[in-house]
Design an enzyme around this catalytic site. Structure first.
Site, PDB file in Angstrom:
ATOM      1  N   GLU A  21     -22.290   0.874 -22.747  1.00 25.21           N
ATOM      2  CA  GLU A  21     -23.212  -0.170 -22.299  1.00 25.21           C
ATOM      3  C   GLU A  21     -24.294  -0.424 -23.347  1.00 25.21           C
ATOM      4  O   GLU A  21     -24.681  -1.566 -23.597  1.00 25.21           O
ATOM      5  CB  GLU A  21     -23.857   0.224 -20.974  1.00 25.21           C
ATOM      6  CG  GLU A  21     -22.882   0.283 -19.818  1.00 25.21           C
ATOM      7  CD  GLU A  21     -23.541   0.776 -18.549  1.00 25.21           C
ATOM      8  OE1 GLU A  21     -23.606  -0.021 -17.599  1.00 25.21           O
ATOM      9  OE2 GLU A  21     -23.992   1.938 -18.512  1.00 25.21           O
ATOM     10  N   TYR A  53     -43.919 -21.934 -14.972  1.00 24.93           N
ATOM     11  CA  TYR A  53     -42.576 -21.348 -14.905  1.00 24.93           C
ATOM     12  C   TYR A  53     -42.172 -20.776 -16.258  1.00 24.93           C
ATOM     13  O   TYR A  53     -41.509 -19.743 -16.333  1.00 24.93           O
ATOM     14  CB  TYR A  53     -41.520 -22.381 -14.536  1.00 24.93           C
ATOM     15  CG  TYR A  53     -41.775 -23.200 -13.311  1.00 24.93           C
ATOM     16  CD1 TYR A  53     -41.315 -24.505 -13.257  1.00 24.93           C
ATOM     17  CD2 TYR A  53     -42.435 -22.679 -12.201  1.00 24.93           C
ATOM     18  CE1 TYR A  53     -41.503 -25.289 -12.123  1.00 24.93           C
ATOM     19  CE2 TYR A  53     -42.636 -23.446 -11.081  1.00 24.93           C
ATOM     20  CZ  TYR A  53     -42.173 -24.763 -11.047  1.00 24.93           C
ATOM     21  OH  TYR A  53     -42.370 -25.530  -9.932  1.00 24.93           O
ATOM     22  N   GLU A  73     -33.196  -0.368 -12.140  1.00 23.96           N
ATOM     23  CA  GLU A  73     -34.417  -0.141 -11.370  1.00 23.96           C
ATOM     24  C   GLU A  73     -35.639  -0.210 -12.282  1.00 23.96           C
ATOM     25  O   GLU A  73     -36.677  -0.766 -11.914  1.00 23.96           O
ATOM     26  CB  GLU A  73     -34.375   1.228 -10.682  1.00 23.96           C
ATOM     27  CG  GLU A  73     -33.369   1.337  -9.557  1.00 23.96           C
ATOM     28  CD  GLU A  73     -31.963   1.751  -9.994  1.00 23.96           C
ATOM     29  OE1 GLU A  73     -31.213   2.207  -9.125  1.00 23.96           O
ATOM     30  OE2 GLU A  73     -31.613   1.611 -11.185  1.00 23.96           O
ATOM     31  N   LYS A  99     -26.481  -6.351 -12.478  1.00 24.24           N
ATOM     32  CA  LYS A  99     -25.576  -6.035 -13.584  1.00 24.24           C
ATOM     33  C   LYS A  99     -24.249  -6.664 -13.186  1.00 24.24           C
ATOM     34  O   LYS A  99     -23.603  -6.240 -12.229  1.00 24.24           O
ATOM     35  CB  LYS A  99     -25.444  -4.521 -13.751  1.00 24.24           C
ATOM     36  CG  LYS A  99     -24.603  -4.120 -14.942  1.00 24.24           C
ATOM     37  CD  LYS A  99     -24.468  -2.608 -15.055  1.00 24.24           C
ATOM     38  CE  LYS A  99     -25.767  -2.001 -15.551  1.00 24.24           C
ATOM     39  NZ  LYS A  99     -25.572  -0.586 -15.952  1.00 24.24           N
TER      40      LYS A  99
END
Length: 120
Positions: A21, A53, A73, A99
C-alpha cells in the site's frame, strides 16, 4: 445547524499498514460535512460571510495527499482537527474516509471510517 458538504473527493495516496500500500498507493474517497451558521451568508450573498469550499478542500487534499498514515482513522482525525483549528466558524465536522480497494480477499466496494468532532 446549517451544513456545507463536499461529496466524493477522490485522491490517490499511500496510506495503509501493508508495504504494498505504501509502495503502490490506491484511491481514497473523502466525504465531508461541516456544521456552521450560514444565515448571514444567505442574507448578504457575500463570500466573506461563509466558508470557502476551496479552502476546505485544500485542507483535505493536503492531509490526504501530502502525508502518509497507516490507518484511515488517522487520516480522518487529522482532517477534522485541522479544519476545526483553521476555521473558527466551524462548529462540528463529520469526515468519512473510504479506502476504495482495501487488501481484503473478497468483493467489496470499499472500507471506510466515519468520525464526527465538535468544537469543545
Amino acid at each position: 445547524m446549517d451544513k456545507i458538504c463536499l461529496h466524493a473527493m477522490e485522491f490517490y495516496a499511500y496510506h495503509g499498514v501493508l508495504e504494498e500500500e505504501a509502495k503502490l498507493g490506491q484511491k481514497f474517497v473523502v466525504d465531508l460535512e461541516v456544521a456552521t451558521d450560514l444565515r448571514r451568508a444567505g442574507e448578504t450573498d457575500n463570500l466573506d460571510d461563509t466558508l470557502s469550499y476551496v479552502a476546505i478542500y485544500d485542507v483535505v487534499k493536503q492531509t490526504v495527499q501530502a502525508e502518509r498514515y497507516q490507518l484511515i482513522e488517522a487520516v480522518a482525525e487529522t482532517i477534522a482537527a485541522r479544519l476545526l483549528r483553521k476555521f473558527s466558524r466551524i462548529e462540528s465536522v463529520r469526515v468519512k474516509v473510504t479506502k476504495v480497494m482495501p487488501p481484503i480477499e473478497g468483493i467489496l466496494a470499499g472500507a471506510s471510517v466515519e468520525i464526527e468532532r465538535a468544537r469543545n
